[in-house]
Design an enzyme around this catalytic site. Structure first.
Site, PDB file in Angstrom:
ATOM      1  N   LYS A  60     -10.968  -1.248  -0.159  1.00 12.12           N
ATOM      2  CA  LYS A  60     -10.354  -1.881  -1.328  1.00 12.12           C
ATOM      3  C   LYS A  60     -11.175  -3.049  -1.880  1.00 12.12           C
ATOM      4  O   LYS A  60     -11.078  -3.380  -3.057  1.00 12.12           O
ATOM      5  CB  LYS A  60      -8.957  -2.386  -0.961  1.00 12.12           C
ATOM      6  N   SER A  85       0.726  -3.055  -0.974  1.00 12.72           N
ATOM      7  CA  SER A  85       1.246  -3.016   0.390  1.00 12.72           C
ATOM      8  C   SER A  85       0.301  -3.715   1.347  1.00 12.72           C
ATOM      9  O   SER A  85       0.575  -3.838   2.519  1.00 12.72           O
ATOM     10  CB  SER A  85       1.445  -1.572   0.841  1.00 12.72           C
TER      11      SER A  85
END
Lengths: 330, 330
Positions: A60, A85
């Site tokens: 990410k 999340s």
């Protein structure tokens, strides 16, 4: 590269190469690991692209870093916002820290503790939401109004997709003979970037998605020919519960060759193999590519017999191991 | 390089370079990992040489491979024998399998299950002994008589020491600016090879040993100026319970700058950091180098302030994680 309907996709090889140049001094160029034992079990040559070693513990950071460093100075100064999340949240906090700007992170109350700790470690400002997408979006909207910061969506964002695509550029340099790449799928940001870059470089390469049976919205979407959203999900893979977005769906629809769904018990077995054979710490979402390759769903797929050199993206390693330390400290 | 008493050491840069050439097509060139978080915690730049990714899950394959492929064909045909708590055993079995010769492995009954499984996986023939060095050696002697095979000692062997030394050649290519290397110490084969190679290339580099407090025979030996053997050991680090040999002691005596002893709880904490920050699976023995760098014993050592770029050898990753899978499968 254009979609079947003639529109351009959200990213292309050029935006992905630009992303790679923009982020290369900030990211880790992660190594490829191989293991004869896993080649032998699978009957193929497997190349594990270890994004668990990426900064923040997951791929990410590539997309978040590209997004943050794409902002002009006046935009950037107001900070960035996201709801996530966990792994995108930590990644965005780290990228913002590196640029010296604030990061406002909306996190659902059921996020794993180790992922929340990563956000705190990188100086992100946490705002809690309820554990559903509606609450996450509402809280994020409120934060945007209050701060005038820039929303960086976890996956439905051209800059994020382009950043994730840099994985393919590295992977195909490190293992140029790949005929197949297997990628975890959730909102589709990772697989969109990976597929757009890989198929631009080598149009004959196959890209498979790996998805938990208990959150198989992408498989259902491919089947239906349109985005399907699930009212609830049930899987151990906490990173793979999101739905496709309007920017990722066209890529998944057109460029992803097939979606392999696996049971949670197959994911846990693949995690075990990653720890015991590869010696890497992976989260459930990170192990799903190996689970897919070892699954009957894959072995029974007629295409699978032509898949000899397979790149598997180990997407992240942020897993809560407190049970392990509790046992060792006894 | 000659010892202080004028004798040659068991290995030298030339035998280590030969070993590297002999084994390079069989071994993994293991990557270096770095993590800003651990640099920040330690106040130094740390470079982790990940021998947990080596074939068989530990550095031991380098030495075993060099020994097995050093044998002439007639010697080799009769096979190889060793007694080991595990990692050397699996490594020797794998090296023998690659050469197509038998490996007879004497294993103490208290060896960790995952290490025994590795020996079986690589086709080694297991002969059990009691859990003490006397029984291990007696059983090995019996096997040698029965088979006429060649004993490959886990560490007190020139070929093994030379093989382990190949780690320094790689490490100093991958991270040329190191001023310090920290190495786990047990029988001394690893640190002898590493110190001989590293100090031949760069005489000013410091080499520290990391040793469990509950098996501190090397620290006691350095203090006494002669090999001290302990009647019993008490540490979680199952790979670090052996005593120095007559080939490794002179190197440890002359070339190891200091020995840093750590408590088991420091080892477990370092394992946790390896899993949670580096995302690698390490066994207790593999984590001890990081434990040493973070220990008060190191921080209070006056030399430590000059240690800025530190190579840490993560010696292996063979750890039994059944408690983890039991909890995930619940």
């Amino acid at each position: 590269m254009e979609s079947e309907s003639g529109d351009k996709y959200a990213a292309d090889l050029s935006s992905i190469r630009e992303a790679q140049m923009r982020i290369s001094s900030y990211i880790h160029r992660t190594p490829i690991l191989t293991a004869e034992t896993l080649n032998s079990i699978s009957g193929r040559k497997l190349y594990f692209k270890c994004e668990c070693f990426q900064k923040g513990g997951a791929f990410k950071f590539r997309g978040a870093c590209n997004a943050v460093f794409s902002l002009d100075d006046s935009q950037a100064a107001k900070g960035v916002v996201t709801h996530s999340s966990g792994n995108h949240a930590a990644a965005l906090a780290l990228a913002a820290q590196l640029r010296g700007i604030p990061a406002y992170i909306v996190i659902p109350r059921n996020a794993p503790n180790c992922k929340v700790e990563n956000v705190i470690r990188y100086g992100g400002q946490i705002i809690w939401s309820e554990a559903n997408m509606q609450s996450r979006e509402e809280v994020a909207t409120k934060v945007l109004q209050d701060t005038d910061a820039v929303l960086i969506h976890p996956y439905n964002d051209r800059r994020v997709i382009s950043g994730q695509g840099s994985i393919s550029l590295e992977l195909l340099e490190q293992a140029p003979n790949l005929d197949t790449i297997v990628v975890p799928i959730s909102g589709g940001g990772l697989i969109s970037g990976v597929a757009l870059a890989a198929k631009s470089i080598n149009p004959s390469i196959r890209v498979f998605a790996a998805e938990p049976k208990g959150a198989d919205d992408a498989a259902q979407s491919k089947e239906a020919g349109k985005i399907i959203k699930l009212s609830q999900t049930n899987t151990i893979a906490d990173g793979l519960r999101a739905s496709l977005g309007d920017l990722t769906w066209p890529v998944v629809r057109d460029l992803v060759d097939d979606i392999i769904t696996v049971e949670d018990k197959e994911i846990v077995e693949a995690m075990r193999l990653c720890y015991e054979i590869l010696k890497i710490a992976v989260e459930p979402s990170g192990a799903i590519g190996l689970a897919a390759i070892l699954s009957n769903n894959f072995k029974q797929d007629p295409i699978s017999k032509d898949c000899r050199h397979i790149g598997i993206i180990i997407s992240g390693g942020n897993v809560d191991l407190s049970v392990l330390w509790d046992s060792l400290n006894k």
